[in-house]
Design an enzyme around this catalytic site. Structure first.
Site, PDB file in Angstrom:
ATOM      1  N   ASP A   1     -80.390 -17.235  23.313  1.00  0.00           N
ATOM      2  CA  ASP A   1     -79.934 -17.473  22.004  1.00  0.00           C
ATOM      3  C   ASP A   1     -79.051 -16.372  21.582  1.00  0.00           C
ATOM      4  OD1 ASP A   1     -79.635 -18.784  19.713  1.00  0.00           O
ATOM      5  OD2 ASP A   1     -81.824 -18.177  18.872  1.00  0.00           O
TER       6      ASP A   1
ATOM      7  N   ASN B   1     -75.277 -16.729  21.529  1.00  0.00           N
ATOM      8  CA  ASN B   1     -74.083 -16.987  21.894  1.00  0.00           C
ATOM      9  C   ASN B   1     -73.021 -17.120  20.974  1.00  0.00           C
ATOM     10  OD1 ASN B   1     -75.386 -16.918  24.543  1.00  0.00           O
ATOM     11  ND2 ASN B   1     -74.831 -19.279  24.903  1.00  0.00           N
TER      12      ASN B   1
ATOM     13  N   HIS C   1     -70.608 -19.234  24.696  1.00  0.00           N
ATOM     14  CA  HIS C   1     -71.185 -19.732  25.688  1.00  0.00           C
ATOM     15  C   HIS C   1     -70.612 -19.550  26.962  1.00  0.00           C
ATOM     16  CE1 HIS C   1     -73.145 -22.024  22.527  1.00  0.00           C
ATOM     17  NE2 HIS C   1     -72.239 -22.798  22.148  1.00  0.00           N
TER      18      HIS C   1
ATOM     19  N   SER D   1     -83.547 -30.849  23.126  1.00  0.00           N
ATOM     20  CA  SER D   1     -83.198 -32.176  22.747  1.00  0.00           C
ATOM     21  C   SER D   1     -82.473 -32.079  21.555  1.00  0.00           C
ATOM     22  CB  SER D   1     -84.581 -33.051  22.569  1.00  0.00           C
ATOM     23  OG  SER D   1     -85.797 -32.336  23.355  1.00  0.00           O
ATOM     24  N   GLU D   2     -82.787 -31.254  20.837  1.00  0.00           N
ATOM     25  CA  GLU D   2     -82.065 -30.880  19.408  1.00  0.00           C
ATOM     26  C   GLU D   2     -80.677 -30.646  19.502  1.00  0.00           C
ATOM     27  OE1 GLU D   2     -85.422 -29.755  20.280  1.00  0.00           O
ATOM     28  OE2 GLU D   2     -86.306 -31.415  19.259  1.00  0.00           O
TER      29      GLU D   2
ATOM     30  N   LEU E   1     -86.854 -18.005  44.853  1.00  0.00           N
ATOM     31  CA  LEU E   1     -87.059 -18.074  43.566  1.00  0.00           C
ATOM     32  C   LEU E   1     -86.964 -19.360  42.827  1.00  0.00           C
ATOM     33  CD1 LEU E   1     -86.980 -16.463  40.483  1.00  0.00           C
ATOM     34  CD2 LEU E   1     -84.289 -16.676  40.657  1.00  0.00           C
TER      35      LEU E   1
ATOM     36  N   SER F   1     -89.078 -22.787  18.929  1.00  0.00           N
ATOM     37  CA  SER F   1     -88.010 -23.760  19.008  1.00  0.00           C
ATOM     38  C   SER F   1     -88.306 -24.760  19.981  1.00  0.00           C
ATOM     39  CB  SER F   1     -86.709 -23.167  19.249  1.00  0.00           C
ATOM     40  OG  SER F   1     -86.229 -22.471  18.192  1.00  0.00           O
TER      41      SER F   1
HETATM   42  C1  IPE Z   1     -77.608 -20.129  22.712  1.00  0.00           C
HETATM   43  O1  IPE Z   1     -76.744 -19.712  21.382  1.00  0.00           O
HETATM   44  C2  IPE Z   1     -76.848 -21.503  23.089  1.00  0.00           C
HETATM   45  C3  IPE Z   1     -77.476 -22.581  23.820  1.00  0.00           C
HETATM   46  C4  IPE Z   1     -78.396 -22.163  24.727  1.00  0.00           C
HETATM   47  C5  IPE Z   1     -77.424 -23.959  23.277  1.00  0.00           C
HETATM   48  P1  IPE Z   1     -76.375 -20.406  20.314  1.00  0.00           P
HETATM   49  O2  IPE Z   1     -75.385 -21.529  20.432  1.00  0.00           O
HETATM   50  O3  IPE Z   1     -77.640 -20.971  19.738  1.00  0.00           O
HETATM   51  O4  IPE Z   1     -75.833 -19.306  19.493  1.00  0.00           O
HETATM   52  P2  IPE Z   1     -76.249 -18.847  17.882  1.00  0.00           P
HETATM   53  O5  IPE Z   1     -77.540 -18.822  17.635  1.00  0.00           O
HETATM   54  O6  IPE Z   1     -75.543 -19.808  16.970  1.00  0.00           O
HETATM   55  O7  IPE Z   1     -75.711 -17.330  17.589  1.00  0.00           O
HETATM   56 MG    MG Z   2     -79.495 -20.371  18.200  1.00  0.00          MG
END
Ligand code: IPE
Ligand code: MG
Length: 230
Positions: free
Chosen positions: A2, A4, A19, A48-49, A113, A178
């Protein structure tokens, strides 16, 4: 994984930039996990969300998933990584399905792994699908639903045959699950790290493992005799 988007925003860049950097962190993490002797690693790549995000971001994320599998599969296989994709496959586009099947088939005999990639994954959705499988089986076999066991439920989940996670790590300072491995994480230890996912690397993984090592796991019981200071 989380943070990115926030990592990119802090640099005045679009979310897709975060990303992309996140995929680099994935590469580092898989390598580090192997080096540190971790046998099972699950990465929560797309929930899924996550379909509710803007279409361009969904496109970015799917594109990176495609790219990761096509570019990294050979190296992962060479390093003995066995890939399993967790999540709901219904409704996925044929090209993604093809990639998933290729990755699983080509890597299936590897043993160094086990790498799970949770993609189009939600813990509740996984449990719903497992219930449907069990209900159909019990009906077909005329069995008593009271016989359903925890082991049977575990074996009907996407993680069938795998141990429950010892440790769940979440980056970016958010403190929630989540919809991740709701069944499997019943007795997992949780470590929440302040770093954004693109900054995650071997040293953060080591920090999380050190924290894990300091925990006393009791599974509802009392501390084992060896853990009690005399
Ligand atoms: C994680 O980062 C990306 C995924 C695995 C989908 P986010 O896209 O949720 O980044 P924030 O939470 O908006 O900073
Ligand atoms: Mg996020």
């Amino acid at each position: 994984m989380d943070g990115n988007g926030r990592w990119a925003a802090a640099r005045g860049r679009p979310r897709g930039f975060g990303h992309k950097a996140g995929v680099e962190a994935v590469r580092k993490t898989v390598r580090a996990a192997g080096e540190l002797g971790i046998r099972h690693l699950t990465l929560y790549a797309f929930s899924s969300e996550n379909w509710s995000r803007p279409p361009s971001e969904v496109r970015d994320l799917l594109g990176l998933m495609r790219l990761f599998i096509t570019r990294d599969l050979a190296e992962l296989c060479a390093n003995g990584v066995c890939i399993r994709i967790l999540g709901n496959r219904e409704g996925l586009s044929p090209d993604i399905l093809g990639l998933i099947e290729t990755a699983e088939t080509k890597s299936r005999h590897n043993t160094a792994l086990n790498l799970n990639i949770a993609f189009n994954y939600g813990g509740r959705d996984e449990i719903c699908r497992a219930f449907a499988v069990l209900a159909a089986r019990y009906a077909a076999e005329g069995r008593d639903p009271n016989d359903i066991s925890e082991v049977e439920i575990s074996e009907a989940l996407d993680t069938a045959g795998q141990p429950d996670p010892d440790l769940v790590i979440r980056t970016s300072g958010e403190i929630r699950l989540s919809n991740f491995m709701l069944w499997q994480a019943a007795y997992s230890e949780f470590v929440f790290l302040p770093c954004m996912w693109p900054d995650f690397d071997r040293s953060w993984l080591q920090k999380a493992l050190d924290e894990y090592s300091s925990r006393s796991r009791r599974y509802g019981g009392v501390p084992a005799a060896k853990d009690v200071a005399l």
